[in-house]
Design a protein around this motif. Sequence first.
Motif, PDB file in Angstrom:
ATOM      1  N   LYS A   1      75.543   8.160 -21.601  1.00 37.05           N
ATOM      2  CA  LYS A   1      75.953   7.849 -22.881  1.00 37.05           C
ATOM      3  C   LYS A   1      76.631   6.518 -22.804  1.00 37.05           C
ATOM      4  O   LYS A   1      77.717   6.271 -22.420  1.00 37.05           O
TER       5      LYS A   1
ATOM      6  N   GLY B   1      78.087   2.580 -23.917  1.00 36.68           N
ATOM      7  CA  GLY B   1      78.734   1.528 -24.744  1.00 36.68           C
ATOM      8  C   GLY B   1      78.733   0.145 -24.119  1.00 36.68           C
ATOM      9  O   GLY B   1      78.784   0.108 -23.153  1.00 36.68           O
TER      10      GLY B   1
ATOM     11  N   GLU C   1      68.060  -0.408 -22.356  1.00 33.57           N
ATOM     12  CA  GLU C   1      66.908   0.265 -23.197  1.00 33.57           C
ATOM     13  C   GLU C   1      65.915   0.338 -22.105  1.00 33.57           C
ATOM     14  O   GLU C   1      65.089   1.641 -22.602  1.00 33.57           O
TER      15      GLU C   1
ATOM     16  N   ASP D   1      71.269   5.805 -22.540  1.00 31.46           N
ATOM     17  CA  ASP D   1      71.010   5.744 -24.090  1.00 31.46           C
ATOM     18  C   ASP D   1      72.406   5.003 -24.412  1.00 31.46           C
ATOM     19  O   ASP D   1      73.502   5.037 -24.342  1.00 31.46           O
ATOM     20  N   LEU D   2      71.817   4.049 -25.227  1.00 30.39           N
ATOM     21  CA  LEU D   2      73.083   3.010 -25.764  1.00 30.39           C
ATOM     22  C   LEU D   2      73.428   3.675 -27.044  1.00 30.39           C
ATOM     23  O   LEU D   2      72.684   3.762 -28.288  1.00 30.39           O
ATOM     24  N   MET D   3      74.834   3.879 -27.337  1.00 33.32           N
ATOM     25  CA  MET D   3      75.299   4.735 -28.251  1.00 33.32           C
ATOM     26  C   MET D   3      76.064   3.982 -29.253  1.00 33.32           C
ATOM     27  O   MET D   3      76.281   4.203 -30.213  1.00 33.32           O
ATOM     28  N   ALA D   4      76.980   3.062 -28.637  1.00 35.15           N
ATOM     29  CA  ALA D   4      77.727   2.254 -29.435  1.00 35.15           C
ATOM     30  C   ALA D   4      78.139   0.951 -28.902  1.00 35.15           C
ATOM     31  O   ALA D   4      78.087   0.622 -27.706  1.00 35.15           O
TER      32      ALA D   4
ATOM     33  N   VAL E   1      72.134  -5.320 -32.097  1.00 32.05           N
ATOM     34  CA  VAL E   1      71.378  -4.023 -31.811  1.00 32.05           C
ATOM     35  C   VAL E   1      71.077  -3.199 -33.061  1.00 32.05           C
ATOM     36  O   VAL E   1      72.188  -3.300 -34.188  1.00 32.05           O
TER      37      VAL E   1
ATOM     38  N   VAL F   1      72.738   1.575 -33.596  1.00 33.26           N
ATOM     39  CA  VAL F   1      73.851   2.143 -32.587  1.00 33.26           C
ATOM     40  C   VAL F   1      75.008   1.719 -33.449  1.00 33.26           C
ATOM     41  O   VAL F   1      75.429   0.933 -34.344  1.00 33.26           O
ATOM     42  N   SER F   2      76.136   2.707 -33.199  1.00 33.00           N
ATOM     43  CA  SER F   2      77.230   2.403 -34.102  1.00 33.00           C
ATOM     44  C   SER F   2      77.993   1.296 -33.478  1.00 33.00           C
ATOM     45  O   SER F   2      77.995   0.944 -32.501  1.00 33.00           O
TER      46      SER F   2
ATOM     47  N   GLU G   1      83.669   7.762 -29.674  1.00 30.99           N
ATOM     48  CA  GLU G   1      82.373   8.093 -29.004  1.00 30.99           C
ATOM     49  C   GLU G   1      82.774   8.867 -27.642  1.00 30.99           C
ATOM     50  O   GLU G   1      83.467   8.588 -27.222  1.00 30.99           O
TER      51      GLU G   1
END
Length: 172
Positions: free
Chosen positions: A9, A11, A27, A33-36, A48, A51-52, A64
Amino acid sequence: MKSDHKRLKVGITGLGDVSSFHIQAIEMHEEADLMAVCDTDPATQLKVEGVSFYTNYLEMLEKEDLDVIHNCLPHHLHYSVTKACVEKGIHVLLEKPVSISYEEGLLQKELEDRLDAKICVCFQNRYNQTFLELLRWLDKEETGTITGIKGLVTWFREPVYYESKPWRRKKI
Ligand SMILES: NC(=O)c1ccc[n+]([C@@H]2O[C@H](COP(=O)([O-])OP(=O)(O)OC[C@H]3O[C@@H](n4cnc5c(N)ncnc54)[C@H](O)[C@@H]3O)[C@@H](O)[C@H]2O)c1
């Protein structure tokens, strides 16, 4: 380390110019995985989708559950933000330079030695064909013992490059 998930995960702090390469690489990665993402400029969130988005990196680290941060902030924020991440057990892929001073570089090394998180500095030019060829040449037995190396960088930047961002050419 924080997470046992196979997929990482990820950021990002700093959604400026260089972050585009990081977003693309994350990506493309099969296990990340790009989460934030975080930037003080709210307009950057357009880079983006899904995404948060945070304007305060400490809030992002708090809310996160991240495994890795790509630190793409201006030079003077490299050490402090990296420190905050690794103290939370989050690995860091840090954009160059390592830090704005030799002393901060040593502190960063000390952090990595003491804490259970890795700091990797992004020096991607090591993978340029020229350097890979140099390595191959150095590895050859007939090259002999290397007693010294002189390096020259022949890049040129127009003044506009340094004027286009408030932090460039400065140790803010
Ligand atoms: N490896 C390379 O080839 C390469 C290439 C370009 C830049 N870089 C490095 O990447 C770093 C960033 O460069 P850039 O050109 O993308 O800069 P940039 O100015 O385009 O982007 C920096 C971003 O950080 C944001 N920011 C500033 N302070 C912040 C804070 N406290 N919290 C959250 N966001 C904040 C800014 O709003 C901006 O969007 C620099 O250290 C630079 O040396 C490396």
